[in-house]
Design an enzyme around this catalytic site. Sequence first.
Site, mmCIF file in Angstrom:
data_model
loop_
_atom_site.group_PDB
_atom_site.id
_atom_site.type_symbol
_atom_site.label_atom_id
_atom_site.label_comp_id
_atom_site.label_asym_id
_atom_site.label_seq_id
_atom_site.Cartn_x
_atom_site.Cartn_y
_atom_site.Cartn_z
ATOM 1 N N HIS A 151 19.058 30.308 -44.797
ATOM 2 C CA HIS A 151 20.526 30.290 -44.842
ATOM 3 C C HIS A 151 21.055 30.370 -46.265
ATOM 4 O O HIS A 151 20.323 30.175 -47.226
ATOM 5 C CB HIS A 151 21.061 29.034 -44.138
ATOM 6 C CG HIS A 151 20.669 27.766 -44.834
ATOM 7 N ND1 HIS A 151 19.447 27.150 -44.650
ATOM 8 C CD2 HIS A 151 21.321 27.006 -45.745
ATOM 9 C CE1 HIS A 151 19.372 26.069 -45.394
ATOM 10 N NE2 HIS A 151 20.498 25.954 -46.082
ATOM 11 N N ASP A 199 24.001 28.586 -48.470
ATOM 12 C CA ASP A 199 24.841 27.382 -48.368
ATOM 13 C C ASP A 199 26.334 27.705 -48.353
ATOM 14 O O ASP A 199 27.108 27.064 -47.635
ATOM 15 C CB ASP A 199 24.520 26.411 -49.512
ATOM 16 C CG ASP A 199 23.182 25.717 -49.289
ATOM 17 O OD1 ASP A 199 22.612 25.849 -48.194
ATOM 18 O OD2 ASP A 199 22.708 25.041 -50.226
ATOM 19 N N HIS A 221 17.734 30.621 -48.848
ATOM 20 C CA HIS A 221 16.582 29.702 -48.844
ATOM 21 C C HIS A 221 16.310 29.123 -47.464
ATOM 22 O O HIS A 221 17.114 29.258 -46.539
ATOM 23 C CB HIS A 221 16.810 28.565 -49.845
ATOM 24 C CG HIS A 221 18.031 27.751 -49.555
ATOM 25 N ND1 HIS A 221 19.276 28.074 -50.043
ATOM 26 C CD2 HIS A 221 18.218 26.632 -48.812
ATOM 27 C CE1 HIS A 221 20.169 27.187 -49.611
ATOM 28 N NE2 HIS A 221 19.544 26.295 -48.849
ATOM 29 N N ARG A 261 9.717 13.265 -44.596
ATOM 30 C CA ARG A 261 10.283 13.832 -45.834
ATOM 31 C C ARG A 261 11.730 13.356 -45.980
ATOM 32 O O ARG A 261 12.551 13.550 -45.087
ATOM 33 C CB ARG A 261 10.258 15.351 -45.726
ATOM 34 C CG ARG A 261 10.904 16.138 -46.875
ATOM 35 C CD ARG A 261 11.130 17.545 -46.367
ATOM 36 N NE ARG A 261 11.324 18.565 -47.367
ATOM 37 C CZ ARG A 261 12.508 19.021 -47.752
ATOM 38 N NH1 ARG A 261 13.619 18.474 -47.283
ATOM 39 N NH2 ARG A 261 12.583 20.019 -48.613
HETATM 40 O O1 LIG Z 1 16.136 19.570 -48.038
HETATM 41 C C1 LIG Z 1 16.012 20.661 -48.587
HETATM 42 O O2 LIG Z 1 15.058 20.936 -49.329
HETATM 43 C C2 LIG Z 1 17.046 21.739 -48.388
HETATM 44 C C3 LIG Z 1 18.171 21.379 -47.494
HETATM 45 C C4 LIG Z 1 19.163 22.495 -47.383
HETATM 46 O O3 LIG Z 1 18.857 23.647 -47.503
HETATM 47 C C5 LIG Z 1 20.569 22.169 -47.122
HETATM 48 O O4 LIG Z 1 20.898 20.987 -46.991
HETATM 49 O O5 LIG Z 1 21.381 23.109 -47.058
HETATM 50 FE FE LIG Z 2 20.658 24.804 -47.856
#
Ligand SMILES: O=C(O)CCC(=O)C(=O)O
Ligand SMILES: [Fe+2]
Length: 296
Positions: free
Chosen positions: A207, A209, A265, A275
């Site tokens: 996606h 952001d 990403h 995690r």
């Molecule tokens: O937790 C992560 O490494 C990425 C999370 C992410 O891509 C987001 O919150 O938009």
């Molecule tokens: Fe993200």
Amino acid sequence: MFSILSSKKDRLPQEAQRTWLRTVALGVGLALITFLLWSSLGIDDDVAEVLARRGEVLEGRFIEIPCSEDYDGHRRFEGCTPRKCGRGVTDMVITREEAEQIRRIAEKGLSLGGSDGGASILDLHSGALSVGKHFVNLYRYFGDKIQNIFSEEDFKLYRDVRQKVQLTIAEAFGISSSSLYLTKPTFFSRINSTEAQTAHDEYWHAHVDKVTYGSFDYTSLLYLSDYLEDFGGGRFVFMEEGSNKTVEPRAGRVSFFTSGSENLHRVEKVLWGTRYAITIAFTCNPDHGIEDPVLT
Ligand SMILES: O=C(O)CCC(=O)C(=O)O
Ligand SMILES: [Fe+2]
């Protein structure tokens, strides 16, 4: 030199010719099946360079990349809206002790709920907490009792971390820190390998952001646990045609980047363990800014 197109005299007998053709056909068939399997397993998709290894302690690594046109579709705030785009990682801004303290806030909050699937969030600003297949508002749900769960120090720590990350982003992109505003959503995430139950659990999709969250101009992630110590899988991947770049989470590691499609990403599926991370994002548009979360 052997040739099947030579004189009649040395032409292969028909039987041998057929065997030869069958062997070639079999070879081509096998090669095709191998190729199809290879691409369906996505093996070549894994060609990736590591931008930040878990074991290294990075002073700061910054890579500039051309900005996408995504920012043109929004109101521009000169001196803030990205003209310089890129991504950076640093292990120097937040200590491992601070990361551990923040992780305790996440653990406390998330222990009150938790998704049935593998991905739970806690948003200290809105109060949203994953519970089962839905979200509840922590502040409404617990009312005054929230003071027994979180302390003033917890919120101060969040503010300090937000401030340090904001300064880091401003410096890296050559903008004034005061032109940045915290924006929503800002949330803790806890991911484990439990199978997804709803779309909210599907954290692994690629996606952008700025598309997903609208107001984001600069995204930051603070990792609160260690890749291959606390969990397996779950690496962060910047996606680029033929040369993905991965960030291996490490407690205290801050990864930050401009939020447009120059930084497409995804997060790999977590295979084992848990995690923890926190997403903190900034906008250039004061109308989309939010105040720091407060204990009410
Ligand atoms: O937790 C992560 O490494 C990425 C999370 C992410 O891509 C987001 O919150 O938009
Ligand atoms: Fe993200």
